[in-house]
Design an enzyme around this catalytic site. Structure first.
Site, PDB file in Angstrom:
ATOM      1  N   CYS A  76      -0.376  15.125  -6.285  1.00  0.00           N
ATOM      2  CA  CYS A  76      -0.877  14.383  -7.448  1.00  0.00           C
ATOM      3  C   CYS A  76      -2.022  13.455  -7.046  1.00  0.00           C
ATOM      4  CB  CYS A  76       0.264  13.547  -8.038  1.00  0.00           C
ATOM      5  SG  CYS A  76      -0.233  12.494  -9.407  1.00  0.00           S
ATOM      6  N   CYS A  92       2.397  16.809  -7.635  1.00  0.00           N
ATOM      7  CA  CYS A  92       1.958  16.968  -9.015  1.00  0.00           C
ATOM      8  C   CYS A  92       3.084  17.549  -9.860  1.00  0.00           C
ATOM      9  CB  CYS A  92       0.752  17.916  -9.039  1.00  0.00           C
ATOM     10  SG  CYS A  92       0.217  18.370 -10.703  1.00  0.00           S
ATOM     11  N   LYS A  96       0.851  -1.186   0.000  1.00  0.00           N
ATOM     12  CA  LYS A  96       0.000   0.000   0.000  1.00  0.00           C
ATOM     13  C   LYS A  96       0.887   1.236   0.000  1.00  0.00           C
ATOM     14  CE  LYS A  96      -3.049   0.113   3.268  1.00  0.00           C
ATOM     15  NZ  LYS A  96      -4.008   0.385   4.342  1.00  0.00           N
TER      16      LYS A  96
HETATM   17 FE1  FES Z   1      -1.008  13.850 -11.131  1.00  0.00          FE
HETATM   18 FE2  FES Z   1      -0.963  16.471 -11.559  1.00  0.00          FE
HETATM   19  S1  FES Z   1      -2.448  15.339 -10.568  1.00  0.00           S
HETATM   20  S2  FES Z   1       0.502  15.004 -12.135  1.00  0.00           S
END
Ligand code: FES
Length: 82
Positions: free
Chosen positions: A48, A59, A31
């Site tokens: 992200c 991200c 996980k």
């Molecule tokens: Fe995954 Fe931006 S949300 S790279």
């Protein structure tokens, strides 16, 4: 009972979608979990949610290409300090 019915409908309507979300992040772990102390976030943190970032859990903009290629509509979680 209505809630249970709605939940079962929700999940059964999704039963055709069984692909993995995480294709390459930390695949040796059972996980993948990241934890941050709120005090350690300076002005803004961008996390992200598409699992395609090379800088995961942050991200790097990879969601744009993912969305273009798949028709998906995912984007990051942004946490800001006031
Ligand atoms: Fe995954 Fe931006 S949300 S790279």
């Amino acid at each position: 009972a209505v809630g249970t019915y709605l939940l079962s409908r929700y999940f059964s309507s999704r039963s055709d979608s069984k692909e993995k979300v995480n294709l390459e992040v930390d695949k040796d772990n059972a996980k993948v979990v990241h934890s941050f102390d709120i005090e350690d976030i300076s002005k803004k943190a961008v996390y992200c949610r598409c699992w395609r970032s090379k800088k995961f859990p942050y991200c790097d903009g990879a969601h744009t290409k993912h969305n273009e290629e798949t028709g998906d509509n995912v984007g990051p979680l942004i946490i800001k300090r006031r």
